[in-house]
Design an enzyme around this catalytic site. Structure first.
Site, PDB file in Angstrom:
ATOM      1  N   LYS A  22       0.844  -1.209   0.000  1.00  0.00           N
ATOM      2  CA  LYS A  22       0.000   0.000   0.000  1.00  0.00           C
ATOM      3  C   LYS A  22       0.877   1.256   0.000  1.00  0.00           C
ATOM      4  O   LYS A  22       0.653   2.185  -0.758  1.00  0.00           O
ATOM      5  CB  LYS A  22      -0.906   0.002   1.232  1.00  0.00           C
ATOM      6  CG  LYS A  22      -1.552   1.359   1.531  1.00  0.00           C
ATOM      7  CD  LYS A  22      -2.416   1.365   2.767  1.00  0.00           C
ATOM      8  CE  LYS A  22      -1.695   1.571   4.045  1.00  0.00           C
ATOM      9  NZ  LYS A  22      -1.338   2.932   4.421  1.00  0.00           N
ATOM     10  N   ASN A  23       1.900   1.290   0.872  1.00  0.00           N
ATOM     11  CA  ASN A  23       2.666   2.528   1.050  1.00  0.00           C
ATOM     12  C   ASN A  23       3.604   2.808  -0.114  1.00  0.00           C
ATOM     13  O   ASN A  23       4.052   3.937  -0.285  1.00  0.00           O
ATOM     14  CB  ASN A  23       3.408   2.502   2.392  1.00  0.00           C
ATOM     15  CG  ASN A  23       2.417   2.568   3.550  1.00  0.00           C
ATOM     16  OD1 ASN A  23       1.240   2.886   3.358  1.00  0.00           O
ATOM     17  ND2 ASN A  23       2.875   2.236   4.735  1.00  0.00           N
ATOM     18  N   ARG A  93      -3.994  10.913   4.100  1.00  0.00           N
ATOM     19  CA  ARG A  93      -2.887  11.869   4.183  1.00  0.00           C
ATOM     20  C   ARG A  93      -1.965  11.740   2.975  1.00  0.00           C
ATOM     21  O   ARG A  93      -1.376  12.700   2.510  1.00  0.00           O
ATOM     22  CB  ARG A  93      -2.017  11.594   5.425  1.00  0.00           C
ATOM     23  CG  ARG A  93      -2.626  11.626   6.741  1.00  0.00           C
ATOM     24  CD  ARG A  93      -1.659  11.060   7.781  1.00  0.00           C
ATOM     25  NE  ARG A  93      -0.322  11.525   7.562  1.00  0.00           N
ATOM     26  CZ  ARG A  93       0.118  12.729   7.878  1.00  0.00           C
ATOM     27  NH1 ARG A  93      -0.734  13.605   8.357  1.00  0.00           N
ATOM     28  NH2 ARG A  93       1.366  13.096   7.673  1.00  0.00           N
ATOM     29  N   CYS A 117      -3.312  12.403  12.734  1.00  0.00           N
ATOM     30  CA  CYS A 117      -4.161  11.214  12.650  1.00  0.00           C
ATOM     31  C   CYS A 117      -4.067  10.494  13.992  1.00  0.00           C
ATOM     32  O   CYS A 117      -3.513  11.000  14.938  1.00  0.00           O
ATOM     33  CB  CYS A 117      -3.777  10.348  11.472  1.00  0.00           C
ATOM     34  SG  CYS A 117      -2.403   9.311  11.850  1.00  0.00           S
ATOM     35  N   ARG A 122       1.991  14.259  13.187  1.00  0.00           N
ATOM     36  CA  ARG A 122       2.502  14.002  11.828  1.00  0.00           C
ATOM     37  C   ARG A 122       2.658  15.271  10.986  1.00  0.00           C
ATOM     38  O   ARG A 122       1.993  15.471   9.982  1.00  0.00           O
ATOM     39  CB  ARG A 122       1.623  12.973  11.126  1.00  0.00           C
ATOM     40  CG  ARG A 122       1.584  11.670  11.937  1.00  0.00           C
ATOM     41  CD  ARG A 122       0.795  10.596  11.311  1.00  0.00           C
ATOM     42  NE  ARG A 122       1.515   9.991  10.194  1.00  0.00           N
ATOM     43  CZ  ARG A 122       1.010   9.002   9.456  1.00  0.00           C
ATOM     44  NH1 ARG A 122      -0.195   8.562   9.694  1.00  0.00           N
ATOM     45  NH2 ARG A 122       1.712   8.493   8.458  1.00  0.00           N
ATOM     46  N   ASP A 125       6.712  19.429   7.896  1.00  0.00           N
ATOM     47  CA  ASP A 125       7.709  20.500   7.759  1.00  0.00           C
ATOM     48  C   ASP A 125       8.904  20.079   6.897  1.00  0.00           C
ATOM     49  O   ASP A 125       9.464  20.893   6.145  1.00  0.00           O
ATOM     50  CB  ASP A 125       8.185  20.956   9.137  1.00  0.00           C
ATOM     51  CG  ASP A 125       8.722  19.793   9.963  1.00  0.00           C
ATOM     52  OD1 ASP A 125       7.936  18.848  10.232  1.00  0.00           O
ATOM     53  OD2 ASP A 125       9.913  19.779  10.285  1.00  0.00           O
ATOM     54  N   ASP A 305       5.130   0.086  11.950  1.00  0.00           N
ATOM     55  CA  ASP A 305       3.842  -0.448  11.480  1.00  0.00           C
ATOM     56  C   ASP A 305       3.623  -1.889  11.909  1.00  0.00           C
ATOM     57  O   ASP A 305       2.579  -2.469  11.630  1.00  0.00           O
ATOM     58  CB  ASP A 305       3.754  -0.361   9.947  1.00  0.00           C
ATOM     59  CG  ASP A 305       3.668   1.063   9.482  1.00  0.00           C
ATOM     60  OD1 ASP A 305       3.851   1.317   8.299  1.00  0.00           O
ATOM     61  OD2 ASP A 305       3.439   1.953  10.342  1.00  0.00           O
ATOM     62  N   ARG A 397      -8.576   0.003   5.121  1.00  0.00           N
ATOM     63  CA  ARG A 397      -7.748   0.976   4.388  1.00  0.00           C
ATOM     64  C   ARG A 397      -6.472   0.320   3.875  1.00  0.00           C
ATOM     65  O   ARG A 397      -5.878   0.767   2.911  1.00  0.00           O
ATOM     66  CB  ARG A 397      -7.343   2.114   5.340  1.00  0.00           C
ATOM     67  CG  ARG A 397      -8.471   2.975   5.794  1.00  0.00           C
ATOM     68  CD  ARG A 397      -7.979   4.139   6.610  1.00  0.00           C
ATOM     69  NE  ARG A 397      -6.932   4.872   5.904  1.00  0.00           N
ATOM     70  CZ  ARG A 397      -6.402   5.998   6.385  1.00  0.00           C
ATOM     71  NH1 ARG A 397      -6.775   6.471   7.541  1.00  0.00           N
ATOM     72  NH2 ARG A 397      -5.466   6.637   5.704  1.00  0.00           N
TER      73      ARG A 397
HETATM   74  C1  EPZ Z   1       4.850   6.482   6.307  1.00  0.00           C
HETATM   75  O1  EPZ Z   1       4.248   7.580   6.975  1.00  0.00           O
HETATM   76  C2  EPZ Z   1       3.812   5.394   6.278  1.00  0.00           C
HETATM   77  N1  EPZ Z   1       2.644   5.863   5.527  1.00  0.00           N
HETATM   78  C3  EPZ Z   1       3.405   5.006   7.696  1.00  0.00           C
HETATM   79  O2  EPZ Z   1       2.545   3.880   7.599  1.00  0.00           O
HETATM   80  C4  EPZ Z   1       4.654   4.556   8.443  1.00  0.00           C
HETATM   81  O3  EPZ Z   1       4.302   4.294   9.788  1.00  0.00           O
HETATM   82  C5  EPZ Z   1       5.710   5.671   8.407  1.00  0.00           C
HETATM   83  O4  EPZ Z   1       5.995   6.004   7.032  1.00  0.00           O
HETATM   84  C6  EPZ Z   1       7.016   5.245   9.060  1.00  0.00           C
HETATM   85  O5  EPZ Z   1       7.511   4.103   8.419  1.00  0.00           O
HETATM   86  C7  EPZ Z   1       2.712   5.855   4.177  1.00  0.00           C
HETATM   87  O6  EPZ Z   1       3.714   5.505   3.595  1.00  0.00           O
HETATM   88  C8  EPZ Z   1       1.473   6.300   3.456  1.00  0.00           C
HETATM   89  P1  EPZ Z   1       7.412   9.567   8.316  1.00  0.00           P
HETATM   90  P2  EPZ Z   1       4.990   9.022   6.950  1.00  0.00           P
HETATM   91  O7  EPZ Z   1       7.399  10.840   7.546  1.00  0.00           O
HETATM   92  O8  EPZ Z   1       5.719   9.171   5.671  1.00  0.00           O
HETATM   93  C9  EPZ Z   1       7.955  12.872  11.718  1.00  0.00           C
HETATM   94  C10 EPZ Z   1       0.602   2.639   7.856  1.00  0.00           C
HETATM   95  O9  EPZ Z   1       0.213   2.040   8.879  1.00  0.00           O
HETATM   96  N2  EPZ Z   1       7.921  13.853  10.617  1.00  0.00           N
HETATM   97  O10 EPZ Z   1       8.496   8.568   8.067  1.00  0.00           O
HETATM   98  O11 EPZ Z   1       4.004  10.049   7.330  1.00  0.00           O
HETATM   99  C11 EPZ Z   1       6.637  12.150  11.911  1.00  0.00           C
HETATM  100  O12 EPZ Z   1       5.777  12.898  12.736  1.00  0.00           O
HETATM  101  C12 EPZ Z   1       1.170   4.032   8.001  1.00  0.00           C
HETATM  102  O13 EPZ Z   1       0.609   2.158   6.712  1.00  0.00           O
HETATM  103  C13 EPZ Z   1       8.120  15.200  10.908  1.00  0.00           C
HETATM  104  O14 EPZ Z   1       8.305  15.590  12.067  1.00  0.00           O
HETATM  105  O15 EPZ Z   1       6.031   8.827   8.149  1.00  0.00           O
HETATM  106  C14 EPZ Z   1       7.070  10.852  12.543  1.00  0.00           C
HETATM  107  O16 EPZ Z   1       7.260  11.070  13.927  1.00  0.00           O
HETATM  108  C15 EPZ Z   1       1.019   4.568   9.411  1.00  0.00           C
HETATM  109  N3  EPZ Z   1       8.100  16.092   9.887  1.00  0.00           N
HETATM  110  C16 EPZ Z   1       8.433  10.572  11.900  1.00  0.00           C
HETATM  111  O17 EPZ Z   1       8.876  11.830  11.380  1.00  0.00           O
HETATM  112  C17 EPZ Z   1       7.914  15.708   8.592  1.00  0.00           C
HETATM  113  O18 EPZ Z   1       7.916  16.576   7.694  1.00  0.00           O
HETATM  114  C18 EPZ Z   1       8.401   9.565  10.753  1.00  0.00           C
HETATM  115  O19 EPZ Z   1       7.370   9.936   9.875  1.00  0.00           O
HETATM  116  C19 EPZ Z   1       7.720  14.331   8.316  1.00  0.00           C
HETATM  117  C20 EPZ Z   1       7.735  13.425   9.343  1.00  0.00           C
END
Ligand code: EPZ
Length: 430
Positions: A22-23, A93, A117, A122, A125, A305, A397
């Site tokens: 999915k991702n 998202r 969420c 999330r 920035d 995940d 989802r």
């Molecule tokens: C992706 O989310 C996945 N979603 C998530 O899967 C997965 O948990 C996550 O990566 C981590 O592997 C999709 O791919 C659609 P991140 P993403 O940016 O990209 C912080 C599922 O269950 N952050 O790697 O949003 C953030 O808050 C979902 O399938 C910032 O602070 O995750 C988090 O603490 C849930 N600023 C950390 O980084 C930013 O600009 C990692 O988030 C971006 C992220």
């Protein structure tokens, strides 16, 4: 609202086929609009998030031709609108991947700010930092991100934390930004590599995906291609833990074992036998499992995940386990639900302390988010008696045909939406 009703206690035994990731698919569908040629994408998971993003892509004017449940043809030559409707970003998202795709192709994009969420605030920035470094003017106007550039240019970007979304979004925009871009502290997830591979099949020049330094040489145009999505390592891991928690024996087929290494290592550590084949893994749990400590980390560390899934499995293990969630700030919302099934779990900050119990008992619980919902289903399959899981729309989802796949492994589970159907199930299973 649909629910799952489960009669627990059956060890899950048999074979299950894993769908596309999915991702990876969400980002690849967005990247496909970056050319005016046709892109054929195969091995799509037939899940709600994918179907919603395809609607969003059609809404901005691209041609979307769903050949079958797992195959779609996209042509971005007819895109009229570079602004994505709020209803899509509210539903998923990951619609924000259209930011990087539209900015890269049209040098402008408008996407509503995604809210938080159920697992944390999330922020995005780092995405915006990357777009600005590439020369875009990025403002937040009336709750939407408005990005535009006369011309994009290559840049040396250091991500402040490892972010899958930011790495992918910046990589898409940079693929058509003249000059060289380097993304440092990049995410290394398999789905980052899958998106880079797709873009390179479309004529992009991206090197280093899968490492923490990605180097991109911007190209003027991208062209059509045909591409098949990698298998979903999170769906695969979910079924591996279903085998572990129910003392079952499951052959999980159509996987890339390398992508599952952290999960496999933990399953072996707690006492499962895991056998790896070219494109399958077999998980056997014949006795009570042992405690462990686990901390979620960016790939190749233990995946966030897969955190709820190991926690529910450890709820039945011998001894006290510690689960530390280092990626998201609010990913233990399932703990209270699990405690209602008899688990002994205590959450302190970003750590859960789990004293294993001999058995769980079925209860009515509610899915707080996608992966926690799947984990509560695993808990219900392992528990004695009847479990009803509410709010299963979260699970749909990200899991294709979830109850069908579980039933094929011997689970007593049905999707119901009325008291009458619940009674009928209870009568049937006795
Ligand atoms: C992706 O989310 C996945 N979603 C998530 O899967 C997965 O948990 C996550 O990566 C981590 O592997 C999709 O791919 C659609 P991140 P993403 O940016 O990209 C912080 C599922 O269950 N952050 O790697 O949003 C953030 O808050 C979902 O399938 C910032 O602070 O995750 C988090 O603490 C849930 N600023 C950390 O980084 C930013 O600009 C990692 O988030 C971006 C992220």
């Amino acid at each position: 609202m649909d629910q799952y009703i489960i009669k627990g206690g059956n060890p899950l035994v048999g074979e299950v086929e894993i769908a596309g990731a999915k991702n990876a698919a969400l980002a690849i569908l967005a990247a496909a609009i970056m050319t005016d040629d046709t892109v054929l994408i195969e091995n799509l998971p037939d899940v709600r998030d994918i179907n919603v993003l395809l609607e969003a892509i059609a809404e901005i004017g691209a041609k979307v031709d769903r050949i079958n449940r797992s195959t779609v043809r996209i042509n971005g030559s007819t895109i009229q609108d570079i602004s994505v409707d709020y209803e899509y970003i509210k539903k998923i998202r990951a619609s924000y991947y259209l930011l990087g795709a539209l900015l890269g192709k049209y040098k402008k994009a408008e996407v509503p700010l995604p809210g938080g969420c159920n697992i944390g605030s999330r922020p995005i920035d780092q995405h915006l930092k990357g777009f600005r470094a590439l020369g875009a003017k990025v403002d937040i106007i009336n709750g939407a991100i408005v990005a535009k550039a006369d011309q994009l240019h290559g840049s040396h970007i250091f991500l402040d934390m490892v972010s899958v979304g930011a790495t992918i979004n910046i990589m898409m925009a940079a693929s058509m930004a003249p000059g060289r871009t380097i993304i440092e502290n990049a995410a290394r997830e398999p789905h980052v590599v899958d998106v880079a591979n797709l873009l390179n099949c479309m004529g992009a020049n991206i090197k280093g995906a899968g490492t923490d330094v990605i180097r991109i040489k911007g190209v003027e145009k991208l062209h059509g291609t045909e591409y098949s999505i990698i298998p979903d390592q999170i769906e695969a891991g979910t079924f591996m833990f279903a085998a572990a928690a129910t003392r079952g024996d499951i052959m999980v087929k159509n996987v890339i074992p390398k992508h599952l290494e952290a999960t496999t290592a933990k399953l072996e550590e707690i006492g499962c036998e895991v056998e790896e084949f070219d494109d399958a893994v077999r998980v056997v749990a014949s006795k009570r499992l042992r405690r462990t400590h686990v901390k979620t980390l960016p790939y190749p560390g233990y995946p966030t995940d897969m955190q709820p899934q190991i926690a529910v499995t450890l709820a039945l293990a011998q001894g006290t386990s510690i689960v530390t969630e280092s990626i998201f700030e609010n990913r233990f919302k399932y703990a209270d639900e699990l405690a209602r099934m008899g688990a002994n779990i205590k959450v302190e900050g970003n750590t859960a302390i789990i004293d294993g119990v001999e058995k769980l008992s079925g209860a009515r619980v509610s899915a707080p988010d996608l992966r926690a919902g799947a984990a509560l289903v695993i808990a219900g399959l392992a528990a004695e008696g009847i479990t009803i899981v509410d709010d299963i729309v979260y699970i749909q989802r990200g899991y294709e045909n979830f109850e069908h796949k579980l039933r094929s492994l011997g689970a007593e589970i049905e999707r119901v939406s009325s008291e009458k159907e619940i009674q009928k199930f209870k009568l049937r299973v006795g």
